[in-house]
Design a protein around this motif. Sequence first.
Motif, mmCIF file in Angstrom:
data_model
loop_
_atom_site.group_PDB
_atom_site.id
_atom_site.type_symbol
_atom_site.label_atom_id
_atom_site.label_comp_id
_atom_site.label_asym_id
_atom_site.label_seq_id
_atom_site.Cartn_x
_atom_site.Cartn_y
_atom_site.Cartn_z
ATOM 1 N N THR A 2 0.820 -1.125 0.058
ATOM 2 C CA THR A 2 -0.043 0.083 -0.155
ATOM 3 C C THR A 2 0.711 1.077 0.043
ATOM 4 O O THR A 2 1.900 1.436 0.631
ATOM 5 N N ARG A 120 -7.865 11.222 -3.242
ATOM 6 C CA ARG A 120 -6.912 9.932 -3.598
ATOM 7 C C ARG A 120 -5.469 10.138 -2.887
ATOM 8 O O ARG A 120 -4.699 9.336 -2.710
ATOM 9 N N GLN A 180 0.186 4.493 -9.098
ATOM 10 C CA GLN A 180 -0.244 3.295 -7.988
ATOM 11 C C GLN A 180 -1.455 4.066 -7.316
ATOM 12 O O GLN A 180 -2.102 3.188 -6.827
ATOM 13 N N SER A 181 -1.465 5.188 -6.926
ATOM 14 C CA SER A 181 -2.734 5.795 -6.143
ATOM 15 C C SER A 181 -3.854 5.536 -6.928
ATOM 16 O O SER A 181 -4.972 5.336 -6.193
ATOM 17 N N ARG A 183 -4.506 3.020 -9.045
ATOM 18 C CA ARG A 183 -5.067 1.562 -8.912
ATOM 19 C C ARG A 183 -5.544 1.394 -7.508
ATOM 20 O O ARG A 183 -6.307 0.467 -7.497
ATOM 21 N N GLU A 184 -4.899 2.106 -6.619
ATOM 22 C CA GLU A 184 -5.554 1.702 -5.213
ATOM 23 C C GLU A 184 -6.586 2.276 -4.698
ATOM 24 O O GLU A 184 -7.269 2.209 -3.795
#
Length: 220
Positions: A2, A120, A180-181, A183-184
Amino acid sequence: MTLDKNPEKIHTMFNLISEKYDFINDVMSFGTQKFIKSCCIKNLDIKSGDSVLDLCCGTGDLAGMIKNRGANVTGIDFSEKMLDIAKDRFSDICWLQGDVTNLPFPDESFDYVVMGFGLRNIRNAEKAIEETYRVLKPNGKFMHIDFGEKNFLSSIYDKVTPLLVKFFTENSFAYSYLIQSKREFLSPDELIKDFESKGFKFQKRKDYLFSVISCQIMKK
Ligand SMILES: C[S@@+](CC[C@H](N)C(=O)[O-])C[C@H]1O[C@@H](n2cnc3c(N)ncnc32)[C@H](O)[C@@H]1O
């Protein structure tokens, strides 16, 4: 793994990329981002004299567009460098440096609160949503905009963006963070549930660019 959304790191990151932020946004969105933001704002019935708060206002795109409708606009962001650019672009807006998880306004201060591509990046996103609810007037509206569905087009975007960005900036860390942020991040439906759990009522959802971008409108 994460992502680490330590507020100090996020603050430093946006200060570092501030000068190229608008340009890279245009590149990454293939020139569509300002148009999409203006479409999102049209979903709100903002009138002259309404009070509007832009959370995580960055360089001021949303606040500037809303000001053009005659509203009284306040923009808040914790990056002083992003705010410097916003101040240069729009002088007749009240710009404040501050953390959106601890807003410096009394309860029920605003007719509308908007937030574009901010939540986000916030470690304590729940607190930011609670603060949004608190500062809205009864029946006031909250519009949230960010990346939407993780579909095929969105995955192509994830692959193409780092290549484009490498071409234009040495600070590619910030843009791998972005992917990445993204995607999460919660899906639009999950976000709406989260907003509802804080007391908001769902009003409308509009998707753009084949749902790669989504805008949710909630009512207090
Ligand atoms: C991706 S930018 C979005 C800027 C602008 N809303 C736009 O649509 O272009 C995210 C912004 O959120 C700000 N930010 C992130 N966490 C914050 C926090 N806890 N409080 C205030 N601003 C924050 C950053 O400084 C940055 O300017």
